[in-house]
Design a protein around this motif. Structure first.
Motif, PDB file in Angstrom:
ATOM      1  N   GLY A   1       0.292  -1.434   0.221  1.00  7.31           N
ATOM      2  CA  GLY A   1      -0.147  -0.013  -0.095  1.00  7.31           C
ATOM      3  C   GLY A   1       0.441   1.369   0.090  1.00  7.31           C
ATOM      4  N   LEU A   2       2.184   1.048  -0.620  1.00  8.80           N
ATOM      5  CA  LEU A   2       2.688   2.666  -0.589  1.00  8.80           C
ATOM      6  C   LEU A   2       2.598   2.800  -1.643  1.00  8.80           C
ATOM      7  CD1 LEU A   2       6.760   0.616   0.655  1.00  8.80           C
ATOM      8  CD2 LEU A   2       4.997   2.443   2.153  1.00  8.80           C
ATOM      9  N   PRO A   3       2.719   4.513  -1.739  1.00  9.32           N
ATOM     10  CA  PRO A   3       2.360   5.052  -3.577  1.00  9.32           C
ATOM     11  C   PRO A   3       4.112   5.054  -4.173  1.00  9.32           C
ATOM     12  CG  PRO A   3       3.150   6.752  -0.885  1.00  9.32           C
ATOM     13  CD  PRO A   3       2.642   5.337  -0.372  1.00  9.32           C
TER      14      PRO A   3
ATOM     15  N   ARG B   1       9.091   7.449  -8.364  1.00  5.97           N
ATOM     16  CA  ARG B   1       8.150   6.656  -9.311  1.00  5.97           C
ATOM     17  C   ARG B   1       7.087   5.962  -8.616  1.00  5.97           C
ATOM     18  NH1 ARG B   1       9.524   0.885 -12.013  1.00  5.97           N
ATOM     19  NH2 ARG B   1       7.951   0.205 -11.898  1.00  5.97           N
ATOM     20  N   SER B   2       5.829   6.559  -8.838  1.00  5.74           N
ATOM     21  CA  SER B   2       4.715   6.051  -8.203  1.00  5.74           C
ATOM     22  C   SER B   2       3.914   4.935  -8.597  1.00  5.74           C
ATOM     23  CB  SER B   2       2.995   7.042  -8.963  1.00  5.74           C
ATOM     24  OG  SER B   2       3.640   8.583  -8.285  1.00  5.74           O
ATOM     25  N   VAL B   3       3.230   4.486  -7.113  1.00  6.36           N
ATOM     26  CA  VAL B   3       3.145   2.886  -7.537  1.00  6.36           C
ATOM     27  C   VAL B   3       1.648   2.631  -7.927  1.00  6.36           C
ATOM     28  CG1 VAL B   3       3.011   0.926  -6.111  1.00  6.36           C
ATOM     29  CG2 VAL B   3       5.643   2.197  -6.130  1.00  6.36           C
ATOM     30  N   LYS B   4       1.565   1.889  -8.931  1.00  3.49           N
ATOM     31  CA  LYS B   4      -0.087   1.606  -8.847  1.00  3.49           C
ATOM     32  C   LYS B   4      -0.519   0.689  -7.891  1.00  3.49           C
ATOM     33  CE  LYS B   4       0.229   3.441 -13.694  1.00  3.49           C
ATOM     34  NZ  LYS B   4       0.829   3.216 -14.851  1.00  3.49           N
ATOM     35  N   GLN B   5      -1.556   1.167  -7.560  1.00  2.00           N
ATOM     36  CA  GLN B   5      -2.467   0.130  -6.575  1.00  2.00           C
ATOM     37  C   GLN B   5      -3.895  -0.215  -7.267  1.00  2.00           C
ATOM     38  OE1 GLN B   5      -1.354   0.255  -3.433  1.00  2.00           O
ATOM     39  NE2 GLN B   5       0.248   2.097  -4.093  1.00  2.00           N
TER      40      GLN B   5
END
Length: 185
Positions: free
Chosen positions: A116-118, A174-178
């Motif tokens: 759940g990290l952004p 870098r954004s992480v897609k959830q």
């Protein structure tokens, strides 16, 4: 070190017995800096086993291993400002340029999404081809000064105290897609 097809490499959590080889691997990977006139970086001591063990016990060191279980690349991750912060990525020169670094980063991105990290963050050299330019190709963006979080700022201050010239360093994100329907890497 024998060469191995990267697609055959397994990525797994590092085990205690892997840690000593990771310091050697980091030294081998760091030799590339000598070839671009950055011998001081190549000569910096790698993380030692005790330092790596802190991350390994926390489940935040992954290795790319060949068919006999020999680590040929690794990534170390910390938690910083609510993000997965990439402390170190090293790939042995014998398998360099074949996508293992990308696979390790994408593995961390998948892990971060599961946690759940952004985002992923890191600091690196601005112009070294296998540093910031490479990470840009992997979807990282350079942070402007006002975007640098307190933890990243502290880390940069520690880098300066260690002797790194901050004018050649950059923080990236870098954004992480959830979500379960997201394919990463």
């Amino acid at each position: 070190m024998r060469t191995t097809e990267v697609k055959e490499l397994e990525i797994r959590l590092a085990e205690w017995d892997d840690l000593a080889s990771l310091t050697e691997l980091q030294l081998a990977a760091g030799e590339a800096f000598r070839g671009i006139g950055m011998a001081d970086v190549a000569d910096n001591p790698p993380q030692n086993v005790e330092e790596l063990a802190v991350f390994q016990r926390a489940g935040r060191v992954w290795v790319g291993v060949d068919s006999v279980g020999t680590p040929v690349g690794f990534v170390v991750v910390d938690l910083l400002d609510g993000c997965a912060h990439i402390e170190q990525v090293s790939v042995h020169p014998a398998v360099g340029g074949r996508g293992l670094g990308r696979r390790l980063i994408d593995h961390v991105a998948s892990w971060a999404a599961d946690m759940g990290l952004p985002a992923l963050t890191l600091s690196t050299f601005r112009t070294v081809p296998w540093n910031a330019p490479y990470y840009r190709r992997l979807g990282f963006s350079e942070l402007e000064t006002e975007q640098i979080t307190p933890g990243l700022r502290s880390m940069m201050e520690a880098e300066a105290a260690f002797g790194l010239d901050l004018s050649v360093r950059v923080c990236m994100r870098r954004s992480v897609k959830q979500g379960p329907d997201v394919l990463l890497g």
